[in-house]
Design an enzyme around this catalytic site. Structure first.
Site, mmCIF file in Angstrom:
data_model
loop_
_atom_site.group_PDB
_atom_site.id
_atom_site.type_symbol
_atom_site.label_atom_id
_atom_site.label_comp_id
_atom_site.label_asym_id
_atom_site.label_seq_id
_atom_site.Cartn_x
_atom_site.Cartn_y
_atom_site.Cartn_z
ATOM 1 N N GLU A 125 67.777 97.735 68.721
ATOM 2 C CA GLU A 125 69.057 98.246 68.851
ATOM 3 C C GLU A 125 68.755 99.879 68.827
ATOM 4 O O GLU A 125 67.891 100.252 68.306
ATOM 5 C CB GLU A 125 69.781 98.047 67.440
ATOM 6 C CG GLU A 125 71.299 98.681 67.334
ATOM 7 C CD GLU A 125 71.818 98.261 65.957
ATOM 8 O OE1 GLU A 125 72.711 99.128 65.873
ATOM 9 O OE2 GLU A 125 71.296 97.854 65.280
ATOM 10 N N GLY A 257 64.979 102.098 58.792
ATOM 11 C CA GLY A 257 64.842 101.348 57.478
ATOM 12 C C GLY A 257 64.651 99.803 57.851
ATOM 13 O O GLY A 257 63.708 99.260 56.973
ATOM 14 N N ALA A 258 65.265 99.065 58.677
ATOM 15 C CA ALA A 258 65.288 97.763 58.731
ATOM 16 C C ALA A 258 66.398 97.394 59.775
ATOM 17 O O ALA A 258 67.077 98.122 60.351
ATOM 18 C CB ALA A 258 65.808 96.778 57.556
ATOM 19 N N GLU A 260 68.833 94.118 61.376
ATOM 20 C CA GLU A 260 69.496 92.864 61.118
ATOM 21 C C GLU A 260 69.434 91.778 62.139
ATOM 22 O O GLU A 260 70.118 90.757 62.377
ATOM 23 C CB GLU A 260 70.923 93.031 60.890
ATOM 24 C CG GLU A 260 71.503 93.211 62.147
ATOM 25 C CD GLU A 260 71.910 94.789 62.394
ATOM 26 O OE1 GLU A 260 72.877 95.456 63.186
ATOM 27 O OE2 GLU A 260 71.078 95.639 61.951
ATOM 28 N N ASN A 261 68.442 91.657 63.046
ATOM 29 C CA ASN A 261 68.092 90.662 64.154
ATOM 30 C C ASN A 261 68.540 89.274 63.647
ATOM 31 O O ASN A 261 68.040 88.908 62.412
ATOM 32 C CB ASN A 261 66.834 90.652 64.691
ATOM 33 C CG ASN A 261 66.072 92.039 64.931
ATOM 34 O OD1 ASN A 261 66.603 92.790 65.962
ATOM 35 N ND2 ASN A 261 65.168 92.284 64.336
ATOM 36 N N HIS A 293 71.951 95.076 52.780
ATOM 37 C CA HIS A 293 72.544 95.460 53.818
ATOM 38 C C HIS A 293 72.299 94.629 54.923
ATOM 39 O O HIS A 293 73.295 94.054 55.714
ATOM 40 C CB HIS A 293 72.318 96.934 53.852
ATOM 41 C CG HIS A 293 72.667 97.531 55.258
ATOM 42 N ND1 HIS A 293 74.068 98.177 55.040
ATOM 43 C CD2 HIS A 293 72.588 97.658 56.543
ATOM 44 C CE1 HIS A 293 74.390 98.860 56.575
ATOM 45 N NE2 HIS A 293 73.458 98.341 57.240
ATOM 46 N N GLU A 294 71.042 94.207 55.255
ATOM 47 C CA GLU A 294 70.529 93.675 56.554
ATOM 48 C C GLU A 294 71.124 92.032 56.279
ATOM 49 O O GLU A 294 71.638 91.659 57.455
ATOM 50 C CB GLU A 294 69.084 93.467 56.819
ATOM 51 C CG GLU A 294 68.535 95.172 56.902
ATOM 52 C CD GLU A 294 69.361 96.067 57.640
ATOM 53 O OE1 GLU A 294 69.800 95.687 58.943
ATOM 54 O OE2 GLU A 294 69.372 97.337 57.500
ATOM 55 N N HIS A 297 74.804 91.807 57.429
ATOM 56 C CA HIS A 297 75.197 92.092 58.758
ATOM 57 C C HIS A 297 75.151 90.762 59.483
ATOM 58 O O HIS A 297 75.835 90.685 60.477
ATOM 59 C CB HIS A 297 74.056 92.728 59.515
ATOM 60 C CG HIS A 297 74.322 94.298 59.654
ATOM 61 N ND1 HIS A 297 75.550 94.852 60.065
ATOM 62 C CD2 HIS A 297 73.459 95.389 59.378
ATOM 63 C CE1 HIS A 297 75.330 95.979 60.193
ATOM 64 N NE2 HIS A 297 74.013 96.537 59.608
#
Length: 854
Positions: A125, A257-258, A260-261, A293-294, A297
């Site tokens: 992303e 930060g991270a 979400e794949n 959060h991830e 997603h």
């Protein structure tokens, strides 16, 4: 903007020419020569009738072969794409197979497939997949991916469920169609902390957090956060997980930060690894929030993604709102709300007030990487919160259920999102949509009238010009209001006033006495409230308001009034403020975390913006001096009670990262910081020596550095933690944060000369250069040394990692608000950056937007 940079416009959107029924990828891993074989099953898109060329995105790829339905074809290749002419394509479905070669070990931009300390990992992303293979790299092209990884590393991971493995290979199948930006691959020598979760429909999910050998014992809190997130998602939103496995991988070199794949979240290691000895309470809270959060997603971003990058706020704003809800439920909702608003004002209000202002949904962009901003994330979340306030809890739940049912598997738009609310609640949201299309922070001016038992509040809404948007229209603003009697009793509990016009009045009848209003409770809208309030009234609200946010806000506003008067008029520290803070801090009926927040003074950058908004030129040096003077006066005013408070909060309990203990530690360390101003560091030095957690260690060290002590402790800290990258990032940043303004740039320069300053690592770069940019008085020192050092490093980093360089460059966004000398220094450095040979598009766009403001 440079001629070489072309803007992408929302108005030009068209569906892609072809649909993809399936993607088969084979990776043959090698550090300098990875082969990627992609078999893509295409068919014409009925939404784009006619014959069209096939254009695939691709950057930095060496094409080995290209087959169309098994036959060699010669495409046209340029620096950004592969194109096959329409006449060479079948009229119906076809399969395109390409083989390319890439060099992960040379990928310092950390986009696409790269290596981090011997580990292969990806970041796709927003537009990283095009650096892996030729593909229509856009979010509205969704397909099912099957992946085979061949390599000599023990752990080979990708999206979805693993369908096979053997010596040197693994195969993965993701049954859910996804855009390329959600693709992920990780290969390395990793260890797993494993868990399991049973969904409410009975699906058994295997959970793994993958880390480097030796870090297995620092994953417990991340796993606990994941389990709580999965349970909360089911209970609050009715959404369950949809694969057999959920993997998280901790990576040291990561721009964000991270990510979400689908089924394989990749995290910056600082947001996974934690132990009491190495992580602070703030670290634990961030890990909890980012894990959530991830994971969230999976539904708001993966199952339903965004049609194009202009809709980025749809997935990010909604997911940030949901992780804020989760954190509020896990911790103190009032404290969490205050912390969220502090962050919003520090980052997003500043953004909205400067040259980088843009709508929550932009109309155009040059580099999409530059729009992963506080406006997209934090303001996007505030817009969701306002929508929930307007339609109520039940209406919000009906709308979300409809959104998931109607758009599961879709690449959606803001129009789709608002339509489900209109259909679920019957509301017309055409005016509310302005929050998505117009930039800037609305200002609400408030006047009041009292006569014959009737109290009237009149609000005037002002929407100031922003770049490209000189004219604005009135927005829908939900204003939560309560009224208090002069004796402190609440006479009118919280109710929501819906403002829809430029000027609007609201009447409250049948009151026995003129009330004291509590306006914008819970910070019900992201606006600036402009109302003349006396120090006595602020002190009253600080003592009596029943709304926790507005109680804190009264104290903060009083502190800002005091500091502004000190800076601009040479005033003394106000006794009203000192007495008000003392009353809250010593009130044992209040949450210690809330009391700790009330001890904090307004940030220096926040004060600069406040003074600038009042039509004055802020002086960073005077702001810094006034803030220190206020802290010293508060330490004196709290007197011996401060020592008793500090002692009472040490209960000897074993460390726990829970909110209750964290709040007690925050208040105790806040007291320690003030006590240190009185004793010169004796107590803080003792606290450092006796520290039982990183929270206590950092807190004591911060107190020492603030009074120009702590040299021995700084040395001991580095000796003890020198081999731990995440802990040493704290060591670097802490010194810069507490450096004297005149010394900050020099100290940063000294620290960058250390052998362990790995400037190619984004965390380490931000720990020094980002920390200098955040030291308000140091970065904006009148000498210009802060500007020069940051500019030097941006120019150096940009050829290797444009994304990180561009994001750190936003430190310059406030330069027009300062005096002529500082403006001259800052603009000279921005122009020097712009003139650097080979400047990336990411950094050039940012710099040119900021220069244009002057």
């Amino acid at each position: 903007m440079s001629e070489a940079q072309k803007s992408v416009h929302l108005a030009d959107y068209q569906p892609y020419t072809h649909l993809i029924d399936g993607v088969d990828l084979t990776f043959r891993l090698a550090p300098s020569a990875t082969r990627v074989i992609a078999r893509l099953a295409f068919r014409p898109n009925p939404a784009r009738p006619g014959r069209h060329v096939l254009r695939l995105n691709g950057e930095g790829l060496k094409l080995i072969s290209c087959l169309l339905d098994g036959q060699p074809v010669t495409p046209r290749i340029d620096a950004r794409s592969l194109t096959i002419a329409a006449k060479d394509l079948p009229a119906g479905p076809f399969t395109l197979e390409t083989e390319v070669e890439i060099a992960p070990e040379g990928n310092t931009a950390l986009e696409g497939l790269y290596m981090s300390n011997g580990m292969y990992c990806t970041q796709c992303e927003a537009e990283g997949f095009r650096k892996i293979t030729y593909y229509p790299d856009r979010p509205d092209v969704m397909a099912r991916f099957k992946v085979r990884i061949e390599g000599d590393l023990p752990v080979l991971l990708s999206n979805g469920n693993r369908t096979g493995r053997g010596r040197g290979w693994a195969e993965w199948d993701d049954p859910w169609p996804k855009p390329a930006y959600l693709f992920a691959l990780v290969a390395g020598d990793l260890r797993a902390r494993s868990g399991k979760f049973k969904t409410f429909s009975g699906r058994k999910v295997a959970l793994n957090i993958w880390v480097r050998p030796g870090d297995e014992n620092r994953c417990a809190y991340a796993m606990d956060s994941l389990l709580r997130s999965m349970k909360w998602e089911e209970e609050v939103y009715g959404r369950e997980y949809d694969l057999d496995v959920f993997n998280i991988v901790a990576v040291d070199d990561f721009n964000m930060g991270a990510m979400e794949n689908k089924g394989l979240n990749i995290f910056n290691s600082r947001y996974v690894l934690a132990s009491p000895e190495t992580a602070t309470d703030d670290d634990y809270a961030r890990i909890e929030a980012i894990i959530a959060h991830e994971y969230f997603h999976n539904w708001t971003g993966n199952r339903i993604t965004c049609r194009d990058w202009f809709q980025l706020c749809l997935k990010e704003g909604l997911t940030v709102f949901r992780d804020h809800q989760f954190s509020g439920d896990m911790r103190s909702s009032a404290v969490r709300r205050i912390e969220d608003v502090v962050a919003l004002r520090a980052r997003q209000f500043r953004e909205d007030a400067g040259p980088l202002a843009h709508p929550v949904r932009p109309e155009s962009f040059v580099e999409i990487n530059n729009f992963y901003t506080a406006t997209i994330y934090e303001k996007g979340a505030e817009v969701i919160g306002m929508l929930k306030t307007l339609v109520g809890d039940a209406g919000y739940r009906r709308a979300l259920d409809l959104y998931f049912d109607r758009h599961d598997g879709d690449a959606a738009t803001i129009e789709d999102w608002l339509k489900v609310f209109e259909d679920a609640t019957g509301r017309d949201l055409s005016q509310f949509k302005l929050w998505y299309s117009e930039a800037g922070t609305p200002h609400l001016k408030v006047t009041e009238d009292w006569a014959d038992g009737v109290y009237t509040l009149t609000f005037t809404q002002e929407n100031q010009p922003t770049p490209g948007q000189p004219e604005k229209r009135p927005k829908v603003v939900p204003i939560n209001v309560g009224l208090l009697n002069p004796n402190g009793d609440e006479v009118v509990p919280t109710l929501m006033l819906e403002m829809t016009r430029a000027v609007q009045s609201f009447r409250f009848e049948g009151l026995a006495a003129r009330p004291i209003p509590s306006i914008l409770r819970g910070f019900s809208a992201p606006v600036v409230l402009d109302r003349k309030v006396s120090a006595a009234e602020r002190a009253f609200l600080l003592a009596h308001d029943t709304d926790p946010f507005n109680r804190w806000e009264a104290g903060r506003a009083l502190a800002k009034d005091v500091m502004a008067a000190m800076v601009t008029k040479g005033a003394e520290v106000s006794a009203d403020w000192l007495d008000g803070v003392a009353a809250v801090v010593f009130d044992e009926s209040l949450d210690p975390a809330f009391r700790a927040l009330c001890l904090r003074l307004p940030a220096e950058d926040d004060m600069a913006q406040t003074i600038h908004a009042a039509g004055r030129v802020p002086d960073p040096a005077r702001i810094h001096a006034a803030r220190r003077e206020m802290a010293g006066a508060l330490a004196v005013r709290l007197g011996e009670g401060l020592q008793r408070l500090y002692d009472s909060l040490d209960d000897g309990a074993a460390f726990s990262p829970d909110a209750v203990q964290a709040g007690r530690r925050a208040l105790r360390l806040g007291a320690l910081a003030l006590l240190t101003r009185r004793d010169g560091g004796t107590l803080a030095a003792s606290a450092y020596a006796r520290a039982k957690s990183m929270t206590e260690e950092i807190g004591a060290l911060s107190a020492l550095l603030e009074v120009r002590q702590g040299a021995a402790q700084i040395s001991a800290f580095a000796e003890r933690w020198g081999s731990d990258r995440n802990v040493m990032d704290k060591w670097y940043a802490l010194q810069i944060a507490h450096a004297e303004p005149a010394e900050a740039a020099l100290l940063a320069a000294i620290l960058t000369a250390r052998p362990d300053f790995d400037w190619k690592n984004p965390n380490r770069f931000r720990s020094v250069i980002g920390a200098l940019a955040a030291n308000h008085a140091g970065f904006h020192h009148r000498s210009g040394a802060g500007y020069r050092l940051v500019a030097d490093w941006l120019v150096r980093l940009d050829p290797l990692n444009p994304q990180t360089a561009a994001r750190v460059s936003s430190a310059f966004e406030t330069w027009p608000r300062y005096d002529a000398i500082r403006r001259r220094h800052a603009k000279a450095e921005l122009e020097r950056i712009r003139a650097a040979p080979g400047l990336s598009g990411d950094l050039r766009e940012m710099v040119e937007r900021m220069i244009a403001a002057g």
